[in-house]
Motif scaffolding. Sequence first.
Motif, PDB file in Angstrom:
ATOM      1  N   ARG A  80       1.796  10.254   7.603  1.00  0.00           N
ATOM      2  CA  ARG A  80       0.974   9.177   7.052  1.00  0.00           C
ATOM      3  C   ARG A  80       1.326   8.905   5.605  1.00  0.00           C
ATOM      4  O   ARG A  80       1.102   7.813   5.089  1.00  0.00           O
ATOM      5  N   THR A  81       1.814   9.920   4.921  1.00  0.00           N
ATOM      6  CA  THR A  81       2.200   9.783   3.523  1.00  0.00           C
ATOM      7  C   THR A  81       3.508  10.534   3.331  1.00  0.00           C
ATOM      8  O   THR A  81       3.805  11.469   4.074  1.00  0.00           O
ATOM      9  N   ALA A  99       9.282  -0.521 -15.633  1.00  0.00           N
ATOM     10  CA  ALA A  99      10.018   0.033 -14.500  1.00  0.00           C
ATOM     11  C   ALA A  99       9.058   0.149 -13.330  1.00  0.00           C
ATOM     12  O   ALA A  99       7.836   0.180 -13.507  1.00  0.00           O
ATOM     13  N   LEU A 100       9.612   0.215 -12.124  1.00  0.00           N
ATOM     14  CA  LEU A 100       8.804   0.392 -10.928  1.00  0.00           C
ATOM     15  C   LEU A 100       9.115   1.772 -10.359  1.00  0.00           C
ATOM     16  O   LEU A 100      10.258   2.063 -10.004  1.00  0.00           O
ATOM     17  N   LEU A 101       8.097   2.637 -10.292  1.00  0.00           N
ATOM     18  CA  LEU A 101       8.273   3.985  -9.755  1.00  0.00           C
ATOM     19  C   LEU A 101       8.379   3.896  -8.244  1.00  0.00           C
ATOM     20  O   LEU A 101       7.451   3.436  -7.566  1.00  0.00           O
ATOM     21  N   PHE A 102       9.515   4.328  -7.722  1.00  0.00           N
ATOM     22  CA  PHE A 102       9.828   4.103  -6.310  1.00  0.00           C
ATOM     23  C   PHE A 102      10.127   5.415  -5.598  1.00  0.00           C
ATOM     24  O   PHE A 102      11.078   6.116  -5.950  1.00  0.00           O
ATOM     25  N   SER A 103       9.320   5.737  -4.589  1.00  0.00           N
ATOM     26  CA  SER A 103       9.493   6.990  -3.847  1.00  0.00           C
ATOM     27  C   SER A 103      10.158   6.790  -2.503  1.00  0.00           C
ATOM     28  O   SER A 103      10.604   7.757  -1.877  1.00  0.00           O
ATOM     29  N   GLY A 104      10.201   5.553  -2.029  1.00  0.00           N
ATOM     30  CA  GLY A 104      10.677   5.289  -0.684  1.00  0.00           C
ATOM     31  C   GLY A 104       9.556   5.320   0.332  1.00  0.00           C
ATOM     32  O   GLY A 104       9.797   5.147   1.529  1.00  0.00           O
ATOM     33  N   GLY A 105       8.318   5.534  -0.138  1.00  0.00           N
ATOM     34  CA  GLY A 105       7.150   5.522   0.738  1.00  0.00           C
ATOM     35  C   GLY A 105       6.599   4.120   0.905  1.00  0.00           C
ATOM     36  O   GLY A 105       7.008   3.179   0.232  1.00  0.00           O
ATOM     37  N   LYS A 106       5.610   3.974   1.797  1.00  0.00           N
ATOM     38  CA  LYS A 106       5.101   2.659   2.170  1.00  0.00           C
ATOM     39  C   LYS A 106       4.500   1.892   1.000  1.00  0.00           C
ATOM     40  O   LYS A 106       4.635   0.660   0.914  1.00  0.00           O
ATOM     41  N   ASP A 107       3.832   2.605   0.074  1.00  0.00           N
ATOM     42  CA  ASP A 107       3.185   1.917  -1.043  1.00  0.00           C
ATOM     43  C   ASP A 107       4.213   1.370  -2.025  1.00  0.00           C
ATOM     44  O   ASP A 107       4.084   0.240  -2.513  1.00  0.00           O
ATOM     45  N   SER A 108       5.242   2.160  -2.331  1.00  0.00           N
ATOM     46  CA  SER A 108       6.253   1.661  -3.263  1.00  0.00           C
ATOM     47  C   SER A 108       7.141   0.612  -2.599  1.00  0.00           C
ATOM     48  O   SER A 108       7.635  -0.307  -3.273  1.00  0.00           O
ATOM     49  N   ILE A 109       7.315   0.691  -1.277  1.00  0.00           N
ATOM     50  CA  ILE A 109       8.035  -0.365  -0.563  1.00  0.00           C
ATOM     51  C   ILE A 109       7.255  -1.669  -0.664  1.00  0.00           C
ATOM     52  O   ILE A 109       7.826  -2.751  -0.862  1.00  0.00           O
ATOM     53  N   THR A 110       5.941  -1.563  -0.536  1.00  0.00           N
ATOM     54  CA  THR A 110       5.079  -2.740  -0.687  1.00  0.00           C
ATOM     55  C   THR A 110       5.215  -3.334  -2.083  1.00  0.00           C
ATOM     56  O   THR A 110       5.278  -4.558  -2.245  1.00  0.00           O
ATOM     57  N   LEU A 111       5.275  -2.474  -3.106  1.00  0.00           N
ATOM     58  CA  LEU A 111       5.444  -2.966  -4.472  1.00  0.00           C
ATOM     59  C   LEU A 111       6.756  -3.731  -4.643  1.00  0.00           C
ATOM     60  O   LEU A 111       6.812  -4.743  -5.355  1.00  0.00           O
ATOM     61  N   VAL A 112       7.809  -3.250  -4.008  1.00  0.00           N
ATOM     62  CA  VAL A 112       9.100  -3.937  -4.099  1.00  0.00           C
ATOM     63  C   VAL A 112       8.989  -5.340  -3.502  1.00  0.00           C
ATOM     64  O   VAL A 112       9.469  -6.315  -4.088  1.00  0.00           O
ATOM     65  N   ARG A 113       8.325  -5.460  -2.335  1.00  0.00           N
ATOM     66  CA  ARG A 113       8.152  -6.788  -1.740  1.00  0.00           C
ATOM     67  C   ARG A 113       7.337  -7.693  -2.657  1.00  0.00           C
ATOM     68  O   ARG A 113       7.659  -8.883  -2.842  1.00  0.00           O
ATOM     69  N   LEU A 114       6.288  -7.162  -3.247  1.00  0.00           N
ATOM     70  CA  LEU A 114       5.455  -7.956  -4.158  1.00  0.00           C
ATOM     71  C   LEU A 114       6.247  -8.396  -5.387  1.00  0.00           C
ATOM     72  O   LEU A 114       6.106  -9.526  -5.852  1.00  0.00           O
ATOM     73  N   ALA A 115       7.091  -7.505  -5.912  1.00  0.00           N
ATOM     74  CA  ALA A 115       7.924  -7.854  -7.069  1.00  0.00           C
ATOM     75  C   ALA A 115       8.942  -8.922  -6.699  1.00  0.00           C
ATOM     76  O   ALA A 115       9.233  -9.825  -7.500  1.00  0.00           O
ATOM     77  N   GLN A 116       9.488  -8.843  -5.496  1.00  0.00           N
ATOM     78  CA  GLN A 116      10.394  -9.895  -5.039  1.00  0.00           C
ATOM     79  C   GLN A 116       9.700 -11.248  -5.048  1.00  0.00           C
ATOM     80  O   GLN A 116      10.261 -12.248  -5.522  1.00  0.00           O
ATOM     81  N   ALA A 122      10.680  -3.392   6.677  1.00  0.00           N
ATOM     82  CA  ALA A 122      11.285  -2.154   7.170  1.00  0.00           C
ATOM     83  C   ALA A 122      10.665  -0.965   6.433  1.00  0.00           C
ATOM     84  O   ALA A 122      10.333  -1.060   5.244  1.00  0.00           O
ATOM     85  N   ILE A 123      10.502   0.161   7.127  1.00  0.00           N
ATOM     86  CA  ILE A 123       9.954   1.382   6.542  1.00  0.00           C
ATOM     87  C   ILE A 123      10.752   2.571   7.078  1.00  0.00           C
ATOM     88  O   ILE A 123      11.396   2.471   8.122  1.00  0.00           O
ATOM     89  N   PRO A 124      10.715   3.708   6.382  1.00  0.00           N
ATOM     90  CA  PRO A 124      11.428   4.894   6.878  1.00  0.00           C
ATOM     91  C   PRO A 124      10.952   5.316   8.266  1.00  0.00           C
ATOM     92  O   PRO A 124       9.771   5.184   8.597  1.00  0.00           O
ATOM     93  N   SER A 125      11.857   5.851   9.048  1.00  0.00           N
ATOM     94  CA  SER A 125      11.555   6.198  10.434  1.00  0.00           C
ATOM     95  C   SER A 125      10.489   7.282  10.568  1.00  0.00           C
ATOM     96  O   SER A 125       9.830   7.376  11.610  1.00  0.00           O
ATOM     97  N   ILE A 126      10.290   8.098   9.538  1.00  0.00           N
ATOM     98  CA  ILE A 126       9.331   9.214   9.664  1.00  0.00           C
ATOM     99  C   ILE A 126       7.879   8.745   9.729  1.00  0.00           C
ATOM    100  O   ILE A 126       6.994   9.527  10.052  1.00  0.00           O
ATOM    101  N   TYR A 127       7.630   7.451   9.435  1.00  0.00           N
ATOM    102  CA  TYR A 127       6.277   6.926   9.594  1.00  0.00           C
ATOM    103  C   TYR A 127       5.925   6.703  11.059  1.00  0.00           C
ATOM    104  O   TYR A 127       4.751   6.568  11.396  1.00  0.00           O
ATOM    105  N   TYR A 128       6.949   6.628  11.900  1.00  0.00           N
ATOM    106  CA  TYR A 128       6.732   6.450  13.327  1.00  0.00           C
ATOM    107  C   TYR A 128       6.839   7.792  14.057  1.00  0.00           C
ATOM    108  O   TYR A 128       7.470   8.725  13.576  1.00  0.00           O
TER     109      TYR A 128
END
Length: 316
Positions: free
Chosen positions: A261-262, A46-63, A219-225
């Motif tokens: 930032r996190t 399974a891929l642990l997904f928080s919706g943060g930038k690192d887990s978003i990156t993992l989703v792209r890599l898995a794709q 794309a990333i959540p708006s709170i990073y900006y």
Amino acid sequence: MSNVSIEKDVEVASEAQPKWGVFPRELEDEAIYIIREVAAQFERPALLFSGGKDSITLVRLAQKAFYPGKIPFPLVHIDTGHNFPETVEFRDWLANEVGADLIVRYVQDSINQGKVKEETGKYASRNALQTVTLLDTIEEFKFDACIGGARRDEEKARAKERIFSVRDDFGQWDAKRQRPELFDMLNGRISIGENVRVFPISNWTELDVWNYIKEEKMAIPSIYYSHKRQVIERDGMLWADSEYLNKDADEIPFEATVRFRTVGDMTCTAAVSSEAVELDDIIGEILAAEISERGARIDDKRSEAAMEKRKQQGYF
């Protein structure tokens, strides 16, 4: 000295400087190889997904790892109930966008079942309570490998972990009992009851992640900006005002221009003052920063070895 020589010297000096916004693609190759090894060596990852930038990156890599096929394992989110709404909304959108199965389990259910107790006091947080919910989820679905977005540059306890990090049948991690990892040989053999946490971007830095997000146009959540938000000042940091934060009488909310930032539980993740509205602005801030991204996580400051203790108990 001729003009040609001057131009050559300038070119060499330029090459010696850090390349702004350039992502080293060998890191992507390594991460994709690791993710494919997980699919090959384990039965129920399974891929642990928080919706943060690192887990978003993992989703792209898995794709990329399994293109043009579907990601062959689910995304799993342990929802504290105190997450940023922007992150939860993005989580649901991204899972639907990439066609991935999404499993969500809730800390509130663990509280209702009497398995964990809600913290009290000024610094109360549900962040550490996630561990029990996660271990129950692993047991429920019999996951034998959980892919996570931890990186060695984040925190010293994470720097100790291998890419394939074995957990015992209680979900615990022992820093002294880790397997050697020579070259690209990853050993996924486990005994009954054990499982493995896998960290494909372990060798990446925060800057690598942001450069990758920029190059991949993710794309990333708006709170990073940078955005305007009601905050309070506590311990020299800015905290998002919310109903989950136990405020003192003198902690009066005010509006500030901030970003994060996190992304973690709202009760343990502070914001930073920022005017960064573009990825280049964020990258510039990171290059100038004097503290790590987890410097804004109060859960890491509870003790000198806070993260390591949580990992020993089964934390992400």
